[in-house]
Design a protein around this motif. Structure first.
Motif, mmCIF file in Angstrom:
data_model
loop_
_atom_site.group_PDB
_atom_site.id
_atom_site.type_symbol
_atom_site.label_atom_id
_atom_site.label_comp_id
_atom_site.label_asym_id
_atom_site.label_seq_id
_atom_site.Cartn_x
_atom_site.Cartn_y
_atom_site.Cartn_z
ATOM 1 N N PRO A 37 -106.628 63.500 5.600
ATOM 2 C CA PRO A 37 -105.748 64.649 5.345
ATOM 3 C C PRO A 37 -104.288 64.322 5.605
ATOM 4 C CG PRO A 37 -106.911 64.925 7.422
ATOM 5 C CD PRO A 37 -107.502 63.707 6.768
ATOM 6 N N ASN A 38 -103.403 65.184 5.133
ATOM 7 C CA ASN A 38 -101.970 65.034 5.417
ATOM 8 C C ASN A 38 -101.747 65.018 6.928
ATOM 9 O OD1 ASN A 38 -101.240 65.063 2.705
ATOM 10 N ND2 ASN A 38 -101.023 67.293 2.665
ATOM 11 N N GLY A 39 -100.837 64.139 7.367
ATOM 12 C CA GLY A 39 -100.539 64.060 8.789
ATOM 13 C C GLY A 39 -101.513 63.220 9.588
ATOM 14 N N ALA A 40 -102.411 62.507 8.893
ATOM 15 C CA ALA A 40 -103.413 61.697 9.599
ATOM 16 C C ALA A 40 -102.799 60.455 10.227
ATOM 17 C CB ALA A 40 -104.533 61.298 8.643
ATOM 18 N N GLY A 41 -101.633 60.027 9.716
ATOM 19 C CA GLY A 41 -101.005 58.816 10.236
ATOM 20 C C GLY A 41 -101.087 57.642 9.285
ATOM 21 N N LYS A 42 -101.524 57.897 8.057
ATOM 22 C CA LYS A 42 -101.739 56.812 7.091
ATOM 23 C C LYS A 42 -100.444 56.065 6.768
ATOM 24 C CE LYS A 42 -103.486 59.539 3.916
ATOM 25 N NZ LYS A 42 -103.343 60.823 4.628
ATOM 26 N N THR A 43 -99.384 56.800 6.454
ATOM 27 C CA THR A 43 -98.124 56.147 6.106
ATOM 28 C C THR A 43 -97.539 55.402 7.300
ATOM 29 O OG1 THR A 43 -97.647 57.800 4.393
ATOM 30 C CG2 THR A 43 -95.786 56.511 5.219
ATOM 31 N N SER A 44 -97.667 55.961 8.490
ATOM 32 C CA SER A 44 -97.192 55.272 9.694
ATOM 33 C C SER A 44 -97.925 53.956 9.890
ATOM 34 C CB SER A 44 -97.390 56.158 10.933
ATOM 35 O OG SER A 44 -96.592 57.319 10.855
ATOM 36 N N LEU A 45 -99.225 53.958 9.637
ATOM 37 C CA LEU A 45 -100.008 52.736 9.775
ATOM 38 C C LEU A 45 -99.574 51.699 8.744
ATOM 39 C CD1 LEU A 45 -102.221 51.139 11.111
ATOM 40 C CD2 LEU A 45 -103.896 52.328 9.682
ATOM 41 N N LEU A 46 -99.323 52.141 7.511
ATOM 42 C CA LEU A 46 -98.852 51.213 6.479
ATOM 43 C C LEU A 46 -97.521 50.585 6.897
ATOM 44 C CD1 LEU A 46 -99.609 52.951 3.052
ATOM 45 C CD2 LEU A 46 -101.071 51.511 4.461
ATOM 46 N N ILE A 48 -96.400 50.056 9.864
ATOM 47 C CA ILE A 48 -96.626 49.091 10.938
ATOM 48 C C ILE A 48 -97.162 47.788 10.369
ATOM 49 C CG2 ILE A 48 -98.206 48.586 12.849
ATOM 50 C CD1 ILE A 48 -97.645 51.405 13.893
ATOM 51 N N ILE A 49 -98.090 47.883 9.420
ATOM 52 C CA ILE A 49 -98.618 46.678 8.781
ATOM 53 C C ILE A 49 -97.508 45.914 8.074
ATOM 54 C CG2 ILE A 49 -100.199 45.812 7.000
ATOM 55 C CD1 ILE A 49 -102.010 48.222 7.637
ATOM 56 N N MET A 50 -96.550 46.644 7.496
ATOM 57 C CA MET A 50 -95.429 46.024 6.798
ATOM 58 C C MET A 50 -94.331 45.549 7.740
ATOM 59 S SD MET A 50 -95.450 45.581 3.535
ATOM 60 C CE MET A 50 -93.687 45.416 3.286
ATOM 61 N N GLY A 51 -94.457 45.867 9.030
ATOM 62 C CA GLY A 51 -93.428 45.462 9.976
ATOM 63 C C GLY A 51 -92.183 46.322 9.921
ATOM 64 N N LEU A 52 -92.285 47.502 9.295
ATOM 65 C CA LEU A 52 -91.133 48.395 9.193
ATOM 66 C C LEU A 52 -90.906 49.166 10.488
ATOM 67 C CD1 LEU A 52 -91.710 49.810 5.589
ATOM 68 C CD2 LEU A 52 -90.175 47.956 6.298
ATOM 69 N N ILE A 53 -91.973 49.428 11.230
ATOM 70 C CA ILE A 53 -91.860 50.031 12.554
ATOM 71 C C ILE A 53 -92.776 49.269 13.515
ATOM 72 C CG2 ILE A 53 -91.220 52.330 11.744
ATOM 73 C CD1 ILE A 53 -94.080 53.231 12.137
ATOM 74 N N LYS A 54 -92.455 49.320 14.797
ATOM 75 C CA LYS A 54 -93.234 48.585 15.786
ATOM 76 C C LYS A 54 -94.227 49.524 16.473
ATOM 77 C CE LYS A 54 -89.666 45.175 16.953
ATOM 78 N NZ LYS A 54 -88.842 44.611 18.061
ATOM 79 N N PRO A 55 -95.440 49.057 16.706
ATOM 80 C CA PRO A 55 -96.391 49.875 17.466
ATOM 81 C C PRO A 55 -96.024 49.917 18.940
ATOM 82 C CG PRO A 55 -97.336 47.717 17.038
ATOM 83 C CD PRO A 55 -96.012 47.753 16.302
ATOM 84 N N ASP A 56 -96.438 50.959 19.624
ATOM 85 C CA ASP A 56 -96.237 51.034 21.066
ATOM 86 C C ASP A 56 -97.280 50.198 21.806
ATOM 87 O OD1 ASP A 56 -94.180 52.873 20.634
ATOM 88 O OD2 ASP A 56 -95.566 54.567 20.673
ATOM 89 N N TYR A 57 -98.443 50.075 21.156
ATOM 90 C CA TYR A 57 -99.551 49.358 21.779
ATOM 91 C C TYR A 57 -100.475 48.868 20.675
ATOM 92 C CZ TYR A 57 -103.817 48.521 24.511
ATOM 93 O OH TYR A 57 -104.916 47.948 25.067
ATOM 94 N N GLY A 58 -101.171 47.779 20.944
ATOM 95 C CA GLY A 58 -102.143 47.267 19.992
ATOM 96 C C GLY A 58 -101.682 45.975 19.340
ATOM 97 N N ASP A 59 -102.597 45.356 18.609
ATOM 98 C CA ASP A 59 -102.347 44.062 17.990
ATOM 99 C C ASP A 59 -102.268 44.193 16.471
ATOM 100 O OD1 ASP A 59 -102.537 42.706 20.499
ATOM 101 O OD2 ASP A 59 -104.724 42.924 20.375
ATOM 102 N N VAL A 60 -101.272 43.544 15.895
ATOM 103 C CA VAL A 60 -101.093 43.501 14.448
ATOM 104 C C VAL A 60 -100.965 42.037 14.043
ATOM 105 C CG1 VAL A 60 -99.670 44.188 12.487
ATOM 106 C CG2 VAL A 60 -99.912 45.727 14.454
ATOM 107 N N SER A 61 -101.933 41.550 13.285
ATOM 108 C CA SER A 61 -101.932 40.159 12.842
ATOM 109 C C SER A 61 -102.015 40.114 11.320
ATOM 110 C CB SER A 61 -103.118 39.406 13.458
ATOM 111 O OG SER A 61 -103.196 38.096 12.951
ATOM 112 N N ILE A 62 -101.038 39.468 10.692
ATOM 113 C CA ILE A 62 -101.000 39.309 9.239
ATOM 114 C C ILE A 62 -101.066 37.811 8.951
ATOM 115 C CG2 ILE A 62 -99.815 39.935 7.112
ATOM 116 C CD1 ILE A 62 -100.444 42.351 8.846
ATOM 117 N N PHE A 63 -102.139 37.392 8.258
ATOM 118 C CA PHE A 63 -102.339 35.960 8.005
ATOM 119 C C PHE A 63 -102.277 35.162 9.308
ATOM 120 C CE2 PHE A 63 -100.170 37.824 4.308
ATOM 121 C CZ PHE A 63 -101.182 37.693 3.371
ATOM 122 N N ASN A 64 -102.909 35.724 10.345
ATOM 123 C CA ASN A 64 -102.990 35.090 11.668
ATOM 124 C C ASN A 64 -101.628 34.932 12.342
ATOM 125 O OD1 ASN A 64 -105.854 34.718 11.619
ATOM 126 N ND2 ASN A 64 -105.568 32.958 10.260
#
Length: 242
Positions: A37-46, A48-64
């Motif tokens: 649904p709207n507001g689920a956080g989908k765009t925010s997650l995208l 973060i994957i793109m490196g446009l914003i930084k997560p507060d916690y957790g691991d993000v690995s792109i091509f290792n």
């Protein structure tokens, strides 16, 4: 081969929690739909994957690799993004938008901007400014820009918005062909009917949390291949788990 791995990512802005626990893995040749649904956080997650914003916690690995000042540009060369243009970019010419994109990444395509536009079914001059384009034309332009540097992963946020029937057919064909070449597609959309024709896997997301990834074979078996039924069942599951 895993192209992206996101593990227990959290993100807040002020007192608002955008992501509480978001995880996913993407593989080569996979078309994965991130729905919710709207507001689920989908765009925010995208973002973060793109490196446009930084997560507060957790691991993000792109091509290792993780994002840093040293790896950022090399990672971004491997990713294409279909996300709405900022308003100031729309005031630039199409040619300038493409050229700035190429210069930033340090890539030099073998075909011209005119040829790229033609392949997208956009019969416009590269000297035109997209601020006056229809939404569907902007979507085609974004797709072309995302693919112009031949990335290994493409990320799309609501790519079917504003497209006519011909545009939807073209969009789906391009994405299927792209994945068939061992590339990865991550797509968010509320157009569930369009998604169910092309995706291999689905992740449901609600209130900043992702559920486990489900393959379309399971959805076809348990929900008659209907993503809307899966969506409704997943939403109830989320309500039950809260």
């Amino acid at each position: 081969m895993t192209t992206a791995k996101i593990n227990k990512v959290r993100k807040s802005v002020g007192k608002k929690q955008l992501l509480i626990s978001a995880s996913m893995e993407l593989e080569k040749g996979e078309i994965c739909a991130l729905i919710g649904p709207n507001g689920a956080g989908k765009t925010s997650l995208l973002k973060i994957i793109m490196g446009l914003i930084k997560p507060d916690y957790g691991d993000v690995s792109i091509f290792n690799n993780t994002y840093s000042s040293y790896t950022r540009k090399e990672i971004l060369k491997k990713i294409g993004l279909v996300l709405q243009f900022p308003q100031e970019v729309l005031k630039m010419s199409v040619r300038d938008i493409y050229q700035e994109h190429f210069l930033y990444l340090g890539v030099f395509p073998e075909i011209t901007v005119e040829e790229m536009l033609h392949d997208l079914g956009l019969e416009v001059s590269p000297d035109e400014r997209p601020i006056n384009f229809s939404l569907g034309m902007k979507q085609r332009l974004l797709l072309g820009l995302a693919l112009s540097h031949h990335p290994e992963v493409i990320i799309l946020d609501e790519p079917f918005n504003g497209l006519d029937a011909d545009g939807i057919v073209l969009m789906k064909k391009i994405l299927v062909d792209y994945a068939s070449e061992a590339h990865t597609v991550l797509i968010t959309s509320h157009s569930l009917k369009e998604l169910q024709d092309i995706v291999h896997t689905v992740i449901f997301m609600k209130e900043g949390k992702t559920q486990e990834k489900v393959d379309m074979a399971t959805i076809k078996k348990n929900y008659d291949g209907d993503l809307l039924q899966f969506y409704q069942a997943s939403k109830k599951q989320g309500d039950t788990n809260e």
